[in-house]
Scaffold this active site. Structure first.
Site, PDB file in Angstrom:
ATOM      1  N   ASP A  71      10.775  -4.985   7.415  1.00  0.00           N
ATOM      2  CA  ASP A  71       9.655  -4.137   7.791  1.00  0.00           C
ATOM      3  C   ASP A  71       9.665  -3.810   9.282  1.00  0.00           C
ATOM      4  O   ASP A  71       8.875  -4.336  10.062  1.00  0.00           O
ATOM      5  CB  ASP A  71       8.316  -4.783   7.393  1.00  0.00           C
ATOM      6  CG  ASP A  71       7.256  -3.703   7.163  1.00  0.00           C
ATOM      7  OD1 ASP A  71       7.593  -2.515   7.263  1.00  0.00           O
ATOM      8  OD2 ASP A  71       6.094  -4.056   6.897  1.00  0.00           O
ATOM      9  N   ARG A  92      14.827  -0.741   0.702  1.00  0.00           N
ATOM     10  CA  ARG A  92      15.545  -1.796   1.434  1.00  0.00           C
ATOM     11  C   ARG A  92      15.980  -2.892   0.473  1.00  0.00           C
ATOM     12  O   ARG A  92      15.370  -3.101  -0.581  1.00  0.00           O
ATOM     13  CB  ARG A  92      14.677  -2.362   2.561  1.00  0.00           C
ATOM     14  CG  ARG A  92      13.520  -3.204   2.123  1.00  0.00           C
ATOM     15  CD  ARG A  92      12.924  -3.971   3.305  1.00  0.00           C
ATOM     16  NE  ARG A  92      12.048  -3.159   4.128  1.00  0.00           N
ATOM     17  CZ  ARG A  92      10.729  -3.088   3.966  1.00  0.00           C
ATOM     18  NH1 ARG A  92      10.141  -3.755   2.997  1.00  0.00           N
ATOM     19  NH2 ARG A  92       9.999  -2.343   4.746  1.00  0.00           N
ATOM     20  N   GLY A 145       0.805  -1.226   0.000  1.00  0.00           N
ATOM     21  CA  GLY A 145       0.000   0.000   0.000  1.00  0.00           C
ATOM     22  C   GLY A 145       0.831   1.265   0.000  1.00  0.00           C
ATOM     23  O   GLY A 145       0.322   2.356  -0.251  1.00  0.00           O
ATOM     24  N   ARG A 146       2.098   1.123   0.341  1.00  0.00           N
ATOM     25  CA  ARG A 146       2.968   2.308   0.306  1.00  0.00           C
ATOM     26  C   ARG A 146       4.369   1.925  -0.157  1.00  0.00           C
ATOM     27  O   ARG A 146       5.341   2.608   0.148  1.00  0.00           O
ATOM     28  CB  ARG A 146       3.038   2.986   1.666  1.00  0.00           C
ATOM     29  CG  ARG A 146       3.501   2.103   2.805  1.00  0.00           C
ATOM     30  CD  ARG A 146       3.823   2.968   3.987  1.00  0.00           C
ATOM     31  NE  ARG A 146       3.903   2.215   5.211  1.00  0.00           N
ATOM     32  CZ  ARG A 146       4.278   2.717   6.373  1.00  0.00           C
ATOM     33  NH1 ARG A 146       4.607   3.987   6.452  1.00  0.00           N
ATOM     34  NH2 ARG A 146       4.315   1.978   7.446  1.00  0.00           N
ATOM     35  N   LYS A 186       9.498   1.734   0.669  1.00  0.00           N
ATOM     36  CA  LYS A 186       8.513   2.056   1.705  1.00  0.00           C
ATOM     37  C   LYS A 186       8.325   3.565   1.661  1.00  0.00           C
ATOM     38  O   LYS A 186       9.311   4.306   1.799  1.00  0.00           O
ATOM     39  CB  LYS A 186       9.051   1.602   3.068  1.00  0.00           C
ATOM     40  CG  LYS A 186       8.043   1.608   4.204  1.00  0.00           C
ATOM     41  CD  LYS A 186       8.694   0.965   5.428  1.00  0.00           C
ATOM     42  CE  LYS A 186       7.715   0.813   6.583  1.00  0.00           C
ATOM     43  NZ  LYS A 186       8.363   0.152   7.738  1.00  0.00           N
ATOM     44  N   ASP A 234       1.798 -10.982   6.954  1.00  0.00           N
ATOM     45  CA  ASP A 234       2.292 -10.222   5.801  1.00  0.00           C
ATOM     46  C   ASP A 234       3.666  -9.613   6.085  1.00  0.00           C
ATOM     47  O   ASP A 234       4.238  -8.959   5.217  1.00  0.00           O
ATOM     48  CB  ASP A 234       1.312  -9.112   5.412  1.00  0.00           C
ATOM     49  CG  ASP A 234       1.119  -8.102   6.522  1.00  0.00           C
ATOM     50  OD1 ASP A 234       0.981  -8.522   7.688  1.00  0.00           O
ATOM     51  OD2 ASP A 234       1.126  -6.885   6.241  1.00  0.00           O
ATOM     52  N   ASN A 235       4.167  -9.819   7.300  1.00  0.00           N
ATOM     53  CA  ASN A 235       5.490  -9.290   7.635  1.00  0.00           C
ATOM     54  C   ASN A 235       6.520 -10.393   7.803  1.00  0.00           C
ATOM     55  O   ASN A 235       7.612 -10.137   8.302  1.00  0.00           O
ATOM     56  CB  ASN A 235       5.415  -8.447   8.918  1.00  0.00           C
ATOM     57  CG  ASN A 235       4.945  -7.020   8.631  1.00  0.00           C
ATOM     58  OD1 ASN A 235       4.889  -6.592   7.488  1.00  0.00           O
ATOM     59  ND2 ASN A 235       4.586  -6.297   9.670  1.00  0.00           N
ATOM     60  N   ASP A 281      -2.146   7.408   2.764  1.00  0.00           N
ATOM     61  CA  ASP A 281      -1.385   8.310   1.893  1.00  0.00           C
ATOM     62  C   ASP A 281      -0.208   7.671   1.141  1.00  0.00           C
ATOM     63  O   ASP A 281       0.403   8.313   0.288  1.00  0.00           O
ATOM     64  CB  ASP A 281      -0.902   9.539   2.685  1.00  0.00           C
ATOM     65  CG  ASP A 281       0.049   9.166   3.828  1.00  0.00           C
ATOM     66  OD1 ASP A 281       0.437   7.976   3.932  1.00  0.00           O
ATOM     67  OD2 ASP A 281       0.397  10.066   4.615  1.00  0.00           O
ATOM     68  N   GLY A 282       0.122   6.427   1.490  1.00  0.00           N
ATOM     69  CA  GLY A 282       1.229   5.773   0.784  1.00  0.00           C
ATOM     70  C   GLY A 282       2.605   6.287   1.173  1.00  0.00           C
ATOM     71  O   GLY A 282       3.590   5.971   0.512  1.00  0.00           O
TER      72      GLY A 282
HETATM   73  P1  AMP Z   1       2.610  -2.726   7.978  1.00  0.00           P
HETATM   74  O1  AMP Z   1       1.937  -2.827   9.305  1.00  0.00           O
HETATM   75  O2  AMP Z   1       3.565  -1.574   7.833  1.00  0.00           O
HETATM   76  O3  AMP Z   1       3.254  -4.020   7.577  1.00  0.00           O
HETATM   77  O4  AMP Z   1       1.452  -2.405   6.923  1.00  0.00           O
HETATM   78  C1  AMP Z   1       0.280  -3.152   6.829  1.00  0.00           C
HETATM   79  C2  AMP Z   1      -0.455  -2.786   5.564  1.00  0.00           C
HETATM   80  O5  AMP Z   1      -0.848  -1.413   5.583  1.00  0.00           O
HETATM   81  C3  AMP Z   1       0.344  -2.984   4.288  1.00  0.00           C
HETATM   82  O6  AMP Z   1      -0.547  -3.424   3.307  1.00  0.00           O
HETATM   83  C4  AMP Z   1       0.850  -1.577   4.011  1.00  0.00           C
HETATM   84  O7  AMP Z   1       1.134  -1.396   2.649  1.00  0.00           O
HETATM   85  C5  AMP Z   1      -0.333  -0.726   4.458  1.00  0.00           C
HETATM   86  N1  AMP Z   1       0.047   0.628   4.872  1.00  0.00           N
HETATM   87  C6  AMP Z   1       0.687   0.991   6.015  1.00  0.00           C
HETATM   88  N2  AMP Z   1       0.865   2.324   6.057  1.00  0.00           N
HETATM   89  C7  AMP Z   1       0.346   2.830   4.923  1.00  0.00           C
HETATM   90  C8  AMP Z   1       0.219   4.146   4.363  1.00  0.00           C
HETATM   91  N3  AMP Z   1       0.682   5.236   5.006  1.00  0.00           N
HETATM   92  N4  AMP Z   1      -0.376   4.270   3.163  1.00  0.00           N
HETATM   93  C9  AMP Z   1      -0.835   3.197   2.509  1.00  0.00           C
HETATM   94  N5  AMP Z   1      -0.768   1.945   2.962  1.00  0.00           N
HETATM   95  C10 AMP Z   1      -0.179   1.760   4.161  1.00  0.00           C
HETATM   96 MG    MG Z   2       4.403  -4.807   6.348  1.00  0.00          MG
END
Ligand code: AMP
Ligand code: MG
Length: 470
Positions: free
Chosen positions: A262, A178, A91-92, A112, A252-253, A124-125
């Site tokens: 991550d 990364r 998502g980002r 990221k 997913d991590n 916001d990505g």
């Molecule tokens: P994470 O907890 O960082 O592993 O993220 C979990 C999910 O949320 C993943 O699909 C990420 O791509 C999405 N995500 C986290 N932060 C953002 C952000 N600021 N904008 C878009 N997607 C996000």
């Molecule tokens: Mg992640």
């Protein structure tokens, strides 16, 4: 200068076909200020020869490197805190390229904070600059101790103001790249299984087996699971020995190579505290320090569940059952490594593990995690250094005597490493929250990056000291 001859692009993710990712574009950022380039990592993939301007073009504006087809956002699902979420995916971030390193491993350049994708779910990505700095620090600390980890490759500040609930806002923005040994997650398999696509599960198994676990025979899904179980057990054991709490062990991590990546709300333990929790949003301590083996095992059972579409349950269960024995074996090995002594057989190694943990448990506030390993690195070869050092007085009593007895049974492993100047310092490199916050505060309030760079230089010395030329 373009990439050096050591640059070997190999964009294999595209072999999978169209169902696994989406072509995307990076956001256009108002600024691109290079804050960190990891030239040591870059040299392993032939990218150290890039000028800063070229570096920014590739890792700030994401002009594809030679031989790379362009950014692709990966599709995946996953369990977040044990709740299934079919709306995940990059998502980002995205996969910016794949390439071989000097050891022949296929590595990913993953981003990221590079902007929105079809999987952003209205967010916001973006990545905060602080989040980028924290990922650099976590990866550098883990790498210095030999934990299998992705490496922070590039950090470019992008000049936007971000709003975040967990940072004083507005806060600065950045894009991180990364270098990771795959981004194929357990959740990548879960997504295929969610759609009941046995064909996709099979394709993923074959892809990940051939590229990351080639010792497993083609078509052997339980063998593939066993390889992932063993790599994950090793990773988890190394986190524990490092006193590391990842914080968000969602499916997913976790990826299929057993290399962690991550790093968000991570922490390192100050003291032995089984319930120590890193993420403020982990109210129940699901991913607390001592629950990480359980969390990884639970995630592995979800991967096994996805593999049931292409394999019998019994051999999959058997592969899962290998986690416990592999974890305890790897934990013994990890503690030997951290204490810089050689194995003396299972019983003696287990005594050393048990007495080390008992000493840390009973050591109270004064005996922090990292200094114990630092003081006693090399076993009896460090006796005078440890007893004469700042914590010398702590090293007495029953728990200590048992630890010393178990430790001194073991031969020092490459004790010449103790001659490195790192061991002449009174204190080891730690990575506790106050120091992390101080490094950030210098950047935040004075745009002073010297504490970050100095910390990274000291971690590199520590890495070299422990590696001893290997
Ligand atoms: P994470 O907890 O960082 O592993 O993220 C979990 C999910 O949320 C993943 O699909 C990420 O791509 C999405 N995500 C986290 N932060 C953002 C952000 N600021 N904008 C878009 N997607 C996000
Ligand atoms: Mg992640």
């Amino acid at each position: 200068m373009p990439p050096s001859p050591a640059y070997r692009p190999e964009p294999r993710f595209f072999d999978l076909g169209e169902d696994y990712g989406d072509a995307v574009q990076s956001a256009e950022f108002p600024q691109a200020i290079l804050r960190f380039r990891n030239d040591r990592a870059a040299a392993t993939v032939g990218l150290e020869s890039l000028t800063d301007a070229e570096w920014i073009a590739h890792f700030g504006r994401f002009e594809p490197l030679p031989g790379q087809p362009g950014p692709v956002a990966m599709r995946y699902h996953g369990h977040q805190f044990r709740t299934y979420n079919p709306d995940l995916g990059d998502g980002r971030g995205f996969l910016a390229g794949q390439l071989r390193d000097d050891l022949g491993r296929l590595l990913d350049l993953g981003t990221k904070g590079s902007g929105q994708t079809p999987w952003s779910r209205g967010a916001d990505g973006r990545l905060t600059l602080k989040g980028g700095v924290r990922e650099i620090l976590a990866a550098a600390m883990l790498e210095s101790q030999g934990v299998p980890t992705s490496r922070a490759f590039s950090l470019i500040e992008t000049g936007e103001d971000l709003e975040r609930g967990d940072e004083p806002s507005p806060t600065r923005s950045a894009v991180l790249v990364r270098l990771s040994h795959s981004h194929i997650r357990f959740g990548t398999f879960q997504r295929a299984a969610f759609f009941q696509r046995a064909d996709m599960v099979e394709t993923l198994v074959e892809h990940a087996r051939a590229l990351y676990h080639p010792q497993v025979a083609a078509g052997d899904a339980p063998g593939f699971l066993k390889a992932v179980v063993e790599a994950s057990a090793r990773l988890t054991a190394r986190w524990i020995a490092a006193g590391f709490v990842h914080g968000v062990l969602n499916t997913d991590n976790l990826n299929v190579t057993g290399e962690s990546f991550d790093y968000g709300p991570w922490r390192f333990l100050p003291l032995y505290e089984p319930g120590f929790t890193a993420a403020y949003f982990d109210q129940f301590g699901l991913y607390a320090f001592a629950r990480q083996p359980e969390a990884v095992f639970w995630a592995l059972t979800q991967l096994a569940g996805a593999l049931k579409l292409v394999a019998e349950a019994e051999p999959l269960t058997e592969a899962l059952n290998g986690f416990g024995p592999a974890y305890i074996r790897e934990l013994r090995a990890a503690f030997l490594d951290r204490l810089g002594v050689k194995s003396l057989g299972e019983a003696a190694d287990q005594r050393l593990l048990d007495t080390t943990l008992a000493l840390l448990r009973e050591g109270g506030e004064a005996l922090r995690w990292e200094p114990l390993f630092f003081d006693w690195f090399g076993g009896f070869a460090s006796s005078a250094r440890a007893l004469g050092g700042t914590r010398g007085k702590l090293y007495q009593g029953e728990a200590f005597d048992a630890f010393r007895f178990a430790l001194f049974e073991h031969e020092p492993d490459r004790p010449e490493r103790l001659e490195h100047p790192v061991f002449a310092a009174p204190e080891p490199e730690e990575m506790l929250i106050d120091e992390v916050e101080a490094i950030w505060a210098a950047i935040d309030t004075a745009d002073d990056w010297t504490p970050l760079y100095a910390k990274l230089a000291r971690l590199e010395s520590a890495r070299q000291a422990l590696a001893g030329g290997r």
